[in-house]
Design a protein around this motif. Structure first.
Motif, PDB file in Angstrom:
ATOM      1  N   ASP A 203       0.838  -1.191   0.000  1.00 15.90           N
ATOM      2  CA  ASP A 203       0.000   0.000   0.000  1.00 15.90           C
ATOM      3  C   ASP A 203       0.878   1.247   0.000  1.00 15.90           C
ATOM      4  O   ASP A 203       2.105   1.176  -0.116  1.00 15.90           O
ATOM      5  N   SER A 204       0.251   2.415   0.145  1.00 19.90           N
ATOM      6  CA  SER A 204       0.975   3.668  -0.048  1.00 19.90           C
ATOM      7  C   SER A 204       1.997   3.950   1.052  1.00 19.90           C
ATOM      8  O   SER A 204       2.931   4.734   0.844  1.00 19.90           O
ATOM      9  N   GLN A 208       5.155   5.022  -1.229  1.00 19.57           N
ATOM     10  CA  GLN A 208       5.673   6.386  -1.264  1.00 19.57           C
ATOM     11  C   GLN A 208       7.150   6.466  -0.868  1.00 19.57           C
ATOM     12  O   GLN A 208       7.759   7.526  -0.975  1.00 19.57           O
ATOM     13  N   VAL A 227       0.368   4.738  -4.258  1.00 26.84           N
ATOM     14  CA  VAL A 227       1.053   5.984  -3.914  1.00 26.84           C
ATOM     15  C   VAL A 227       0.006   7.035  -3.568  1.00 26.84           C
ATOM     16  O   VAL A 227      -1.129   7.005  -4.067  1.00 26.84           O
ATOM     17  N   PRO A 228       0.360   7.998  -2.717  1.00 27.40           N
ATOM     18  CA  PRO A 228      -0.577   9.071  -2.379  1.00 27.40           C
ATOM     19  C   PRO A 228      -0.724  10.047  -3.543  1.00 27.40           C
ATOM     20  O   PRO A 228       0.090  10.069  -4.474  1.00 27.40           O
ATOM     21  N   VAL A 229      -1.758  10.879  -3.469  1.00 26.04           N
ATOM     22  CA  VAL A 229      -2.047  11.790  -4.583  1.00 26.04           C
ATOM     23  C   VAL A 229      -0.977  12.848  -4.771  1.00 26.04           C
ATOM     24  O   VAL A 229      -0.870  13.437  -5.857  1.00 26.04           O
ATOM     25  N   ASP A 230      -0.158  13.122  -3.750  1.00 25.66           N
ATOM     26  CA  ASP A 230       0.865  14.152  -3.912  1.00 25.66           C
ATOM     27  C   ASP A 230       2.188  13.600  -4.425  1.00 25.66           C
ATOM     28  O   ASP A 230       3.175  14.330  -4.530  1.00 25.66           O
ATOM     29  N   GLU A 231       2.246  12.296  -4.775  1.00 24.82           N
ATOM     30  CA  GLU A 231       3.427  11.762  -5.438  1.00 24.82           C
ATOM     31  C   GLU A 231       3.505  12.356  -6.844  1.00 24.82           C
ATOM     32  O   GLU A 231       2.474  12.654  -7.465  1.00 24.82           O
ATOM     33  N   ARG A 242       1.857  16.213  -9.992  1.00 23.07           N
ATOM     34  CA  ARG A 242       1.248  15.283  -9.043  1.00 23.07           C
ATOM     35  C   ARG A 242       0.426  14.267  -9.817  1.00 23.07           C
ATOM     36  O   ARG A 242      -0.099  14.558 -10.898  1.00 23.07           O
ATOM     37  N   ASP A 244      -2.512  13.063  -9.312  1.00 20.01           N
ATOM     38  CA  ASP A 244      -3.912  13.419  -9.565  1.00 20.01           C
ATOM     39  C   ASP A 244      -4.021  14.472 -10.657  1.00 20.01           C
ATOM     40  O   ASP A 244      -4.935  14.419 -11.495  1.00 20.01           O
ATOM     41  N   ALA A 307      -7.745   5.820  -7.232  1.00 15.37           N
ATOM     42  CA  ALA A 307      -6.513   5.460  -6.538  1.00 15.37           C
ATOM     43  C   ALA A 307      -5.389   5.368  -7.561  1.00 15.37           C
ATOM     44  O   ALA A 307      -5.624   5.121  -8.756  1.00 15.37           O
ATOM     45  N   TYR A 308      -4.148   5.549  -7.074  1.00 10.04           N
ATOM     46  CA  TYR A 308      -2.991   5.614  -7.963  1.00 10.04           C
ATOM     47  C   TYR A 308      -1.930   4.624  -7.504  1.00 10.04           C
ATOM     48  O   TYR A 308      -1.709   4.444  -6.305  1.00 10.04           O
TER      49      TYR A 308
END
Length: 410
Positions: A203-204, A208, A227-231, A242, A244, A307-308
């Motif tokens: 998971d993230s 990350q 990965v989180p949206v700010d990756e 980013r 997203d 999700a990314y």
């Protein structure tokens, strides 16, 4: 297959299973105690703590159980290695997936090794708990937990006396080791043990960590990690964005696919891959023949839920294979749930570092036996060939679980 024959088979399989682990215990007494302990973890014991395990083993008090966990001479890491070898014999596939994840154990007080106020995923908030990182091996044949590490928060690393009291190894107590670093060590142990490995999934919390991803890329190990949206990702056309913002700016072509079956049926989503570059990867980018992808997953019921995932894979890898790995990633959550409900993973009442690792690896052994017994019990087409490994279909039902527990109770 008759119940009587099934009971005989399961009892024989347990003897073979424990024989593969028995060499870890150099003396007769800890070896017998280990067998009794694992049988109690599998048995229908309500609360698998020292008292109830002792009662199941026929002891008048928990003294021998406590001595076995805290002071007897055997190495939990050696048992981990023996258990991993047993799992590989039955579940190994070239496309096997190592899954990294963590789980929390809620605790009272401040004495158990590693306990501190920290985030607990099981409640979604800060709790007084222990947190441990686990590694699961997952294939289409089955899944089992094969490694574990107790996370040591900074409050413990800054308190040498406290660490000494709970027998925490000096090397671990010197400085905080991040959870992704613990996961990387588990992957390295599997590589050295030559575990057939096709992918790593996580998971993230792990996705990350760019150092973890770079380490996998240098070793040419494919991965799928949330990965989180700010990756950020990079392409020549967009520069750094980013994930997203990239998904909103670039045309993506989604296709609907199902991955692992969940409690409510197949998990289906819309998926779209895009070739990108991941900053912070291995020096010089992906190795020859490999590429980076951003995989976007969109909910069918609510397209706003996106999700990314960072993907490192061979250039000719089909999206169906990546989605398969995504499905197996969820299996570790099921492993935690089963280990806690059926194998006493969180029922322990120990404080020291060694005792914690010993109970946890014994619980993992109990889970692995149940998993592989399940695998071996499905569709035994040839009654006279009990060692045949059939194609997986459905898991044991509750009646069969009861028969298995009865067979191992003695």
């Amino acid at each position: 297959m008759s119940t009587e024959r099934a009971v005989r088979l399961w009892a024989g399989w347990f003897d073979d299973f424990f024989a593969s682990l028995a060499g870890v215990f150099g003396q007769v007494e800890p070896r017998r105690m280990a067998m009794a302990y694992v049988k109690a973890l599998i048995a229908p014991v309500e609360r698998k703590n020292g008292w109830q395990i002792a009662e199941h083993a026929g002891h008048e008090s928990p003294d021998r159980v406590q001595r076995f966990l805290a002071r007897s001479t055997w190495c939990s890491d050696q048992l981990r290695d023996a258990l991993r070898s047993f799992v590989v014999v039955f579940l190994a596939r070239p496309d096997g997936v190592l899954v990294l994840d963590e789980t929390a154990f809620l605790k009272k007080g401040r004495m158990p090794a590693g306990v501190a106020p920290q985030y607990a995923g099981i409640t979604g908030q800060i709790e007084n708990c222990q947190v441990a990182v686990f590694c699961s091996y997952a294939t289409d044949m089955g899944r089992a937990l094969i490694d574990r590490e107790l996370y040591l928060p900074a409050a413990w690393c800054d308190d040498a006396d406290r660490c000494r009291t709970q027998h925490i190894p000096r090397q671990r107590a010197k400085a905080v080791t991040t959870k992704p670093e613990l996961g990387r060590r588990m992957i390295e142990r599997c590589r050295r043990a030559k575990v057939p490995l096709g992918w790593v999934a996580a998971d993230s919390a792990y996705g990350q960590d760019r150092r973890l991803r770079a380490a996998l890329e240098r070793r040419r190990i494919p991965y799928v990690m949330a990965v989180p949206v700010d990756e950020t990702v990079h392409t020549h056309g967009t520069g750094n964005l980013r994930v997203d913002a990239f998904a909103a700016a670039v045309p993506l072509f989604f296709e609907r696919r199902s991955c692992e079956a969940g409690a409510k049926g197949l998990r289906s989503y819309d998926w779209a891959p895009a070739e990108v570059a991941w900053p912070g990867g291995a020096e010089g980018g992906p190795r020859r023949g490999y590429l980076h992808l951003l995989l976007v997953r969109r909910s069918i019921a609510d397209p706003a839920k996106v999700a990314y995932f960072a993907v490192h894979a061979k250039a000719d890898t089909p999206i169906g294979e990546i989605v398969r790995v995504m499905g197996l990633r969820w299996s570790i959550k099921d492993g935690f749930e089963t280990a806690k409900s059926d194998c006493g993973l969180d029922h322990y009442e120990v404080r020291t570092w060694d005792a914690w690792h010993r109970h946890i690896i014994l619980s993992m052994a109990a889970l692995a036996f149940l998993t592989i017994t399940d695998t071996r019990s499905r569709d035994l087409h040839h009654p006279e060939e009990p060692d045949q490994l059939p194609t997986p279909t459905a898991p044991l039902d509750e009646a069969e679980k009861g028969d298995l527990q009865a067979a191992l109770k003695s």
